[in-house]
Motif scaffolding. Structure first.
Motif, PDB file in Angstrom:
ATOM      1  N   GLY A  64       1.361  12.499  -0.743  1.00  0.00           N
ATOM      2  CA  GLY A  64       2.370  12.496  -1.779  1.00  0.00           C
ATOM      3  C   GLY A  64       1.759  12.201  -3.131  1.00  0.00           C
ATOM      4  N   PRO A  65       2.570  12.080  -4.184  1.00  0.00           N
ATOM      5  CA  PRO A  65       2.047  11.838  -5.528  1.00  0.00           C
ATOM      6  C   PRO A  65       1.161  10.596  -5.565  1.00  0.00           C
ATOM      7  CG  PRO A  65       4.399  12.317  -5.596  1.00  0.00           C
ATOM      8  CD  PRO A  65       4.046  12.156  -4.156  1.00  0.00           C
ATOM      9  N   LEU A  66      -0.017  10.727  -6.147  1.00  0.00           N
ATOM     10  CA  LEU A  66      -1.012   9.652  -6.129  1.00  0.00           C
ATOM     11  C   LEU A  66      -1.584   9.464  -7.537  1.00  0.00           C
ATOM     12  CD1 LEU A  66      -3.858   9.244  -3.494  1.00  0.00           C
ATOM     13  CD2 LEU A  66      -4.324   9.028  -5.926  1.00  0.00           C
ATOM     14  N   SER A  67      -1.647   8.225  -7.974  1.00  0.00           N
ATOM     15  CA  SER A  67      -2.237   7.892  -9.266  1.00  0.00           C
ATOM     16  C   SER A  67      -3.291   6.816  -9.065  1.00  0.00           C
ATOM     17  CB  SER A  67      -1.165   7.391 -10.239  1.00  0.00           C
ATOM     18  OG  SER A  67      -0.157   8.367 -10.450  1.00  0.00           O
ATOM     19  N   ILE A  68      -4.255   6.755  -9.981  1.00  0.00           N
ATOM     20  CA  ILE A  68      -5.280   5.711  -9.955  1.00  0.00           C
ATOM     21  C   ILE A  68      -4.952   4.702 -11.048  1.00  0.00           C
ATOM     22  CG2 ILE A  68      -7.730   5.196 -10.251  1.00  0.00           C
ATOM     23  CD1 ILE A  68      -7.173   6.687  -7.677  1.00  0.00           C
ATOM     24  N   ASN A  69      -4.858   3.419 -10.672  1.00  0.00           N
ATOM     25  CA  ASN A  69      -4.505   2.416 -11.670  1.00  0.00           C
ATOM     26  C   ASN A  69      -5.742   1.842 -12.351  1.00  0.00           C
ATOM     27  OD1 ASN A  69      -5.615   0.485  -9.934  1.00  0.00           O
ATOM     28  ND2 ASN A  69      -3.652  -0.339  -9.276  1.00  0.00           N
ATOM     29  N   SER A  70      -5.545   0.886 -13.224  1.00  0.00           N
ATOM     30  CA  SER A  70      -6.647   0.336 -14.015  1.00  0.00           C
ATOM     31  C   SER A  70      -7.649  -0.436 -13.180  1.00  0.00           C
ATOM     32  CB  SER A  70      -6.095  -0.566 -15.124  1.00  0.00           C
ATOM     33  OG  SER A  70      -5.338  -1.636 -14.563  1.00  0.00           O
ATOM     34  N   ASP A  71      -7.274  -0.839 -11.956  1.00  0.00           N
ATOM     35  CA  ASP A  71      -8.190  -1.532 -11.047  1.00  0.00           C
ATOM     36  C   ASP A  71      -8.998  -0.568 -10.183  1.00  0.00           C
ATOM     37  OD1 ASP A  71      -7.440  -4.063 -11.896  1.00  0.00           O
ATOM     38  OD2 ASP A  71      -5.878  -4.272 -10.369  1.00  0.00           O
ATOM     39  N   GLY A  72      -8.772   0.743 -10.371  1.00  0.00           N
ATOM     40  CA  GLY A  72      -9.474   1.733  -9.563  1.00  0.00           C
ATOM     41  C   GLY A  72      -8.839   1.979  -8.212  1.00  0.00           C
ATOM     42  N   ASP A  73      -7.629   1.454  -7.994  1.00  0.00           N
ATOM     43  CA  ASP A  73      -6.933   1.621  -6.719  1.00  0.00           C
ATOM     44  C   ASP A  73      -5.865   2.700  -6.810  1.00  0.00           C
ATOM     45  OD1 ASP A  73      -8.432  -0.428  -5.649  1.00  0.00           O
ATOM     46  OD2 ASP A  73      -6.873  -1.950  -5.883  1.00  0.00           O
ATOM     47  N   ALA A  74      -5.538   3.284  -5.667  1.00  0.00           N
ATOM     48  CA  ALA A  74      -4.502   4.314  -5.610  1.00  0.00           C
ATOM     49  C   ALA A  74      -3.119   3.678  -5.576  1.00  0.00           C
ATOM     50  CB  ALA A  74      -4.702   5.184  -4.372  1.00  0.00           C
ATOM     51  N   ILE A  75      -2.215   4.263  -6.320  1.00  0.00           N
ATOM     52  CA  ILE A  75      -0.795   3.917  -6.233  1.00  0.00           C
ATOM     53  C   ILE A  75      -0.116   5.110  -5.585  1.00  0.00           C
ATOM     54  CG2 ILE A  75       1.298   3.379  -7.517  1.00  0.00           C
ATOM     55  CD1 ILE A  75      -0.769   1.143  -7.531  1.00  0.00           C
ATOM     56  N   LYS A  76       0.485   4.885  -4.440  1.00  0.00           N
ATOM     57  CA  LYS A  76       1.081   6.002  -3.710  1.00  0.00           C
ATOM     58  C   LYS A  76       2.256   5.491  -2.873  1.00  0.00           C
ATOM     59  CE  LYS A  76      -2.914   5.607  -0.576  1.00  0.00           C
ATOM     60  NZ  LYS A  76      -3.999   6.346   0.108  1.00  0.00           N
ATOM     61  N   VAL A  77       2.906   6.389  -2.173  1.00  0.00           N
ATOM     62  CA  VAL A  77       4.063   6.043  -1.357  1.00  0.00           C
ATOM     63  C   VAL A  77       3.670   5.000  -0.308  1.00  0.00           C
ATOM     64  CG1 VAL A  77       5.836   6.926   0.206  1.00  0.00           C
ATOM     65  CG2 VAL A  77       5.005   8.356  -1.679  1.00  0.00           C
ATOM     66  N   VAL A  78       4.538   4.000  -0.132  1.00  0.00           N
ATOM     67  CA  VAL A  78       4.345   3.004   0.914  1.00  0.00           C
ATOM     68  C   VAL A  78       5.452   3.192   1.953  1.00  0.00           C
ATOM     69  CG1 VAL A  78       4.341   0.541   1.486  1.00  0.00           C
ATOM     70  CG2 VAL A  78       3.252   1.341  -0.635  1.00  0.00           C
ATOM     71  N   TYR A  79       5.055   3.427   3.195  1.00  0.00           N
ATOM     72  CA  TYR A  79       5.998   3.580   4.294  1.00  0.00           C
ATOM     73  C   TYR A  79       6.091   2.269   5.069  1.00  0.00           C
ATOM     74  CZ  TYR A  79       5.296   8.551   3.364  1.00  0.00           C
ATOM     75  OH  TYR A  79       5.215   9.773   2.752  1.00  0.00           O
ATOM     76  N   VAL A  80       7.298   1.905   5.450  1.00  0.00           N
ATOM     77  CA  VAL A  80       7.502   0.764   6.350  1.00  0.00           C
ATOM     78  C   VAL A  80       7.813   1.331   7.727  1.00  0.00           C
ATOM     79  CG1 VAL A  80       8.857  -1.299   6.864  1.00  0.00           C
ATOM     80  CG2 VAL A  80       8.318  -0.713   4.476  1.00  0.00           C
ATOM     81  N   LEU A  81       6.996   0.948   8.700  1.00  0.00           N
ATOM     82  CA  LEU A  81       7.100   1.487  10.051  1.00  0.00           C
ATOM     83  C   LEU A  81       7.406   0.376  11.048  1.00  0.00           C
ATOM     84  CD1 LEU A  81       3.913   3.773   9.993  1.00  0.00           C
ATOM     85  CD2 LEU A  81       6.232   4.353   9.231  1.00  0.00           C
ATOM     86  N   GLU A  82       8.149   0.731  12.091  1.00  0.00           N
ATOM     87  CA  GLU A  82       8.492  -0.231  13.142  1.00  0.00           C
ATOM     88  C   GLU A  82       8.009   0.302  14.486  1.00  0.00           C
ATOM     89  OE1 GLU A  82      12.327  -2.666  15.017  1.00  0.00           O
ATOM     90  OE2 GLU A  82      12.650  -1.079  13.525  1.00  0.00           O
ATOM     91  N   ALA A  83       7.444  -0.571  15.312  1.00  0.00           N
ATOM     92  CA  ALA A  83       7.010  -0.200  16.654  1.00  0.00           C
ATOM     93  C   ALA A  83       8.231  -0.134  17.573  1.00  0.00           C
ATOM     94  CB  ALA A  83       6.004  -1.215  17.188  1.00  0.00           C
ATOM     95  N   LYS A  84       8.508   1.055  18.086  1.00  0.00           N
ATOM     96  CA  LYS A  84       9.627   1.255  19.004  1.00  0.00           C
ATOM     97  C   LYS A  84       9.213   2.210  20.105  1.00  0.00           C
ATOM     98  CE  LYS A  84      13.845   0.517  16.288  1.00  0.00           C
ATOM     99  NZ  LYS A  84      15.102   1.153  15.816  1.00  0.00           N
ATOM    100  N   GLY A  85       9.342   1.768  21.337  1.00  0.00           N
ATOM    101  CA  GLY A  85       9.046   2.641  22.469  1.00  0.00           C
ATOM    102  C   GLY A  85       7.636   3.179  22.472  1.00  0.00           C
ATOM    103  N   GLY A  86       6.674   2.386  21.987  1.00  0.00           N
ATOM    104  CA  GLY A  86       5.278   2.803  21.986  1.00  0.00           C
ATOM    105  C   GLY A  86       4.882   3.714  20.846  1.00  0.00           C
ATOM    106  N   LYS A  87       5.754   3.865  19.828  1.00  0.00           N
ATOM    107  CA  LYS A  87       5.441   4.721  18.683  1.00  0.00           C
ATOM    108  C   LYS A  87       5.874   4.026  17.391  1.00  0.00           C
ATOM    109  CE  LYS A  87       6.040   9.154  21.082  1.00  0.00           C
ATOM    110  NZ  LYS A  87       6.767  10.455  21.076  1.00  0.00           N
TER     111      LYS A  87
END
Length: 387
Positions: A355-378
């Motif tokens: 997805g859309p990605l930018s580089i910040n002043s610290d040299g790190d990527a700023i991009k989409v963060v997904y929150v995932l939950e473990a359910k049924g082995g996935k």
């Protein structure tokens, strides 16, 4: 050291030189050592990226090739690899190294030698910040945990109290346990009940879990690699803990829910890639990734965020080389490395695989963060943060 020269696949072992019409990037691969299982899959993602780029005509009419150096996951060898690429080969930019401990040594070396590097996994706070040639296609753990706690609050999950369990003998884990997690919990306005420490190689975590069970909490924020988290999950359930574990990028392995089984049910993590997205680019990458693993006789698994990050690092370098009209001329090597660096520094909303990605002043990527939950082995998608 092993070095692998890639044109469209990892074909030839040994020391080779690029053709005059090739543009070379280096890959600091942890093919042996503690990160080898993940790093070997990262190499598959890099290979796919190079094939995709060359299939579209390469860069400025030139073919993209890769020279690989095995660090063994060791900081001193990562620095040696940077020196090799900078002084002995026409390498324009480097993919890797993998870990924070490697980056803390290789980034200063790259700065002295004037060659760009971008890690696909290091996530301890501000590791790249002091340097101009250092980048990380990862998102600071403080940033991701802030968003994880926002999701927990928005979804109404039980979160009246939190404990921390972290490994003291791993650089990222120690940073999480002593700084990132306490700060994130405080910022979320939650009470931190207690903190327990452990060793990555510990066989028995019963003492640590017994301490946690003296005052059970709704949430246990974990700062460890995947293996200790497996042991911790099993021991928590054995001793009757009912709450959730929380994790960040250090445990964002596609196979972790299946490996934890029922012990990890309900675990929440943050990740910057989710292979289950119903998106054409994601599906294409997942299919190619699995096919390549099968072709190599490896276990066929879903790609994780480090694999996607590795793919995107190659894509970003290719874009930077195109924008800077890179020639690969050895006489202009120093200037062209700097030109690649400058283009990476300017990246904003780059159309990456994730997805859309930018580089910040610290040299790190700023991009989409997904929150995932473990359910049924996935892993299942719970939430996403676009900011």
């Amino acid at each position: 050291m092993k070095r692998i020269y890639l044109v469209t696949s990892l074909l030839v072992l040994g020391i080779v030189s690029a053709h005059a019409n090739d543009l070379t990037i280096g890959y600091l691969a942890a093919n042996t050592g503690p990160f080898s299982a993940l790093a070997k899959r990262n190499a598959v993602a890099v290979e796919i990226a190079i094939e995709d780029i060359n299939a579209k005509g390469g860069i400025n009419g030139k073919k993209l090739v890769l020279s690989s150096f095995d660090t063994g996951g060791k900081p001193d060898q990562a620095a040696a690899g940077v020196t090799r690429f900078a002084q002995d080969e026409p390498v324009l930019a480097i993919v890797g190294p993998f870990s924070t401990s490697e980056c803390r040594v290789s980034f200063p070396a790259g700065e002295r030698l004037g060659i760009p590097q971008m890690s696909m996994a290091s996530s301890a706070p501000k590791v790249a910040a002091p340097f101009t040639y250092a980048f990380r296609n990862t998102t600071d753990e403080a940033y991701t945990y802030e968003r994880l706690f926002k999701t927990i609050k928005a979804k109404g999950y039980a979160a009246k109290s939190v404990s921390i369990a972290y490994a003291t003998d791993d650089a990222v884990s120690e940073s999480l346990g002593t700084k990132v997690l306490p700060d994130a919990i405080k910022q979320a306005g939650l009470p931190l009940e207690q903190t327990v420490s452990l060793r990555v190689a510990a066989f028995d975590l019963a003492p640590q879990v017994s301490q946690l069970m003296q005052k059970p909490t709704d949430l246990i924020a974990v700062g460890t690699p995947p293996e200790p988290m497996l042991k911790l999950a099993a021991e928590l359930r054995r001793q009757g803990h009912k709450g959730r574990m929380l994790g960040g990028s250090s445990v964002a392995d596609a196979e972790l829910p299946a490996r934890m089984g029922p012990n990890g049910e309900g675990t929440l993590i943050t990740a910057t890639f989710f292979s289950g997205l119903d998106d054409e680019r994601t599906r294409d990458f997942v299919e190619k990734f699995k096919a390549k693993l099968k072709e190599k006789g490896e276990a066929v698994v879903e790609p994780n965020q480090f694999d996607a990050a590795s793919y995107d690092i190659v894509s970003m370098y290719a874009y930077a080389m195109q924008q800077a009209a890179i020639t690969g001329d050895r006489d202009r090597l120093a200037a062209e490395r700097t030109a690649v660096r400058d283009q990476i520094r300017k990246l904003s909303k780059f159309p990456a695989l994730v997805g859309p990605l930018s580089i910040n002043s610290d040299g790190d990527a700023i991009k989409v963060v997904y929150v995932l939950e473990a359910k049924g082995g996935k892993w299942t998608l719970v939430d996403r943060h676009l900011d």
